[in-house]
Enzyme design. Structure first.
Site, PDB file in Angstrom:
ATOM      1  N   SER A 121      -3.937   0.624   2.302  1.00 10.80           N
ATOM      2  CA  SER A 121      -3.978   0.651   0.841  1.00 10.80           C
ATOM      3  C   SER A 121      -4.952  -0.412   0.359  1.00 10.80           C
ATOM      4  O   SER A 121      -5.057  -1.488   0.942  1.00 10.80           O
ATOM      5  CB  SER A 121      -2.580   0.393   0.267  1.00 10.80           C
ATOM      6  OG  SER A 121      -2.606   0.404  -1.151  1.00 10.80           O
ATOM      7  N   LYS A 173       3.545   3.874   4.729  1.00 18.63           N
ATOM      8  CA  LYS A 173       2.499   4.155   3.733  1.00 18.63           C
ATOM      9  C   LYS A 173       2.873   5.368   2.888  1.00 18.63           C
ATOM     10  O   LYS A 173       2.571   5.425   1.688  1.00 18.63           O
ATOM     11  CB  LYS A 173       1.163   4.389   4.438  1.00 18.63           C
ATOM     12  CG  LYS A 173      -0.007   4.763   3.519  1.00 18.63           C
ATOM     13  CD  LYS A 173      -0.235   3.716   2.442  1.00 18.63           C
ATOM     14  CE  LYS A 173      -1.624   3.832   1.808  1.00 18.63           C
ATOM     15  NZ  LYS A 173      -1.966   5.150   1.293  1.00 18.63           N
ATOM     16  N   HIS A 176       5.268   4.122   0.385  1.00 21.44           N
ATOM     17  CA  HIS A 176       4.459   3.289  -0.518  1.00 21.44           C
ATOM     18  C   HIS A 176       3.814   4.154  -1.594  1.00 21.44           C
ATOM     19  O   HIS A 176       3.854   3.840  -2.791  1.00 21.44           O
ATOM     20  CB  HIS A 176       3.407   2.540   0.315  1.00 21.44           C
ATOM     21  CG  HIS A 176       2.275   1.940  -0.461  1.00 21.44           C
ATOM     22  ND1 HIS A 176       1.244   2.693  -0.980  1.00 21.44           N
ATOM     23  CD2 HIS A 176       1.995   0.648  -0.792  1.00 21.44           C
ATOM     24  CE1 HIS A 176       0.380   1.907  -1.596  1.00 21.44           C
ATOM     25  NE2 HIS A 176       0.815   0.657  -1.496  1.00 21.44           N
ATOM     26  N   ASN A 177       3.202   5.270  -1.178  1.00 24.62           N
ATOM     27  CA  ASN A 177       2.534   6.139  -2.137  1.00 24.62           C
ATOM     28  C   ASN A 177       3.525   6.853  -3.046  1.00 24.62           C
ATOM     29  O   ASN A 177       3.240   7.107  -4.217  1.00 24.62           O
ATOM     30  CB  ASN A 177       1.651   7.149  -1.407  1.00 24.62           C
ATOM     31  CG  ASN A 177       0.325   6.543  -1.003  1.00 24.62           C
ATOM     32  OD1 ASN A 177       0.222   5.342  -0.776  1.00 24.62           O
ATOM     33  ND2 ASN A 177      -0.695   7.368  -0.898  1.00 24.62           N
ATOM     34  N   GLU A 180       4.336   4.448  -5.643  1.00 21.10           N
ATOM     35  CA  GLU A 180       3.167   4.363  -6.518  1.00 21.10           C
ATOM     36  C   GLU A 180       3.189   5.475  -7.566  1.00 21.10           C
ATOM     37  O   GLU A 180       2.894   5.240  -8.743  1.00 21.10           O
ATOM     38  CB  GLU A 180       1.901   4.461  -5.660  1.00 21.10           C
ATOM     39  CG  GLU A 180       0.596   4.397  -6.407  1.00 21.10           C
ATOM     40  CD  GLU A 180      -0.570   4.616  -5.457  1.00 21.10           C
ATOM     41  OE1 GLU A 180      -1.231   5.672  -5.569  1.00 21.10           O
ATOM     42  OE2 GLU A 180      -0.804   3.744  -4.594  1.00 21.10           O
TER      43      GLU A 180
END
Length: 301
Positions: A121, A173, A176-177, A180
């Protein structure tokens, strides 16, 4: 330390440049001749074939792959394998599905190759700010690659780390997204509410600037939002069309599989999908039903 890099797009090219500035030897390949030339002009080694990429690296080699997820990753690995030798390492720094990363590790390990998945990221700001990296793979292999991660990260001991075995990097990840998506949707809805309060004539760029300091909702995404609103306060010329990379979908699917309630991330994903419906049948159907049961007015196209 030496590193091969495949995929010299905006992010891959910036990563290669950050590594070069950190004193590492970078050998890069891309199908774009311009991207290869740019890498060479910046002081690294740009090559025009995978064969030349491998030849310019000393064994045991480490090659960082930055290509679209799915078949492109498998095809790249398949082309590289005959050129490499046991002990070499494949690093997938793209947005791959963690299940694919687990599969690739399971296939490559018995053949004598190492595989590391790195959820990365940082976007276009990574060259200046550094990259956040969530790393999955064998502990000893990750440790061997430490100089690479320390150079790419915001600091040697911050912004990166091994999150678990192969697949764990891309799994983290993915989540994480998903997070987001939820944060971005919340900011967007909040600014939209304020934008509609016309009688107060609210300056959204100024409000975003106020929130950036001391507020409990301050963040880098808010910093970027404040900058965007300064440049274009009314967002004039922008289409309300939002794409998704796929990781939000994977996060929602994983939540369902694990029986974890994730309504915010799920709704944020659905909202992105809905933004692409130019001829929204869903809303037209709602209007029709309201007209049928209550006689409510319907706007004609």
């Amino acid at each position: 330390m030496e590193l091969g890099m495949i995929g010299l797009g905006k992010m891959g090219g910036n990563m290669a440049e950050r590594l070069r500035r950190g004193g590492h030897k970078v050998v890069g390949f891309d199908f774009s001749a311009d991207a290869v030339k740019k890498l060479t002009d910046e002081g690294s080694i740009g090559v025009n074939s995978l064969e030349d990429l491998v030849k310019n690296l000393t064994a045991p080699r480490a090659i960082w792959i930055m290509v679209p997820s799915g078949n492109p990753v498998d095809e790249t690995i398949a082309k590289l394998k005959p050129l490499m030798q046991k002990g070499d390492t494949f690093i997938d720094g793209g947005n791959s599905n963690y299940k694919d990363s687990q599969r690739r590790y399971a296939e490559l390990k018995p053949q004598g190759f190492n595989f590391v998945d790195v959820g990365t990221s940082g976007g276009i700001w990574g060259l200046q700010e550094g990259y956040s990296m969530m790393v999955g793979g064998d502990q000893d292999v990750v440790e061997r690659l430490r100089p690479i991660f320390e150079t790419l990260a915001p600091a040697k001991d911050a912004g990166w780390g091994r999150t678990g075995p192969a697949g764990a990097g891309h799994f983290v990840k993915m989540v994480h997204n998903g997070i987001e998506y939820g944060i971005m949707e919340a900011y967007s809805e909040g600014f939209s509410i304020m934008n509609q309060k016309k009688e107060m004539n609210l300056d959204l760029a100024w409000i975003a600037e106020i929130w950036r300091y001391g507020s409990v909702i301050r963040s880098w995404l808010l910093d970027l939002s404040a900058d965007a609103l300064k440049k274009n306060p009314t967002l004039e010329g922008l289409e309300p069309y939002v794409v998704d990379s796929g990781e939000g979908r994977w996060t929602v699917a994983e939540a369902i599989d694990l029986n974890v309630s994730a309504p915010v991330i799920t709704e944020a994903l659905i909202r992105r999908i809905r933004s692409r419906e130019h001829d929204n049948f869903t809303d037209r159907m709602l209007a029709t039903m309201r007209n049928e049961f209550g006689g409510h007015a319907v706007k004609k196209a």
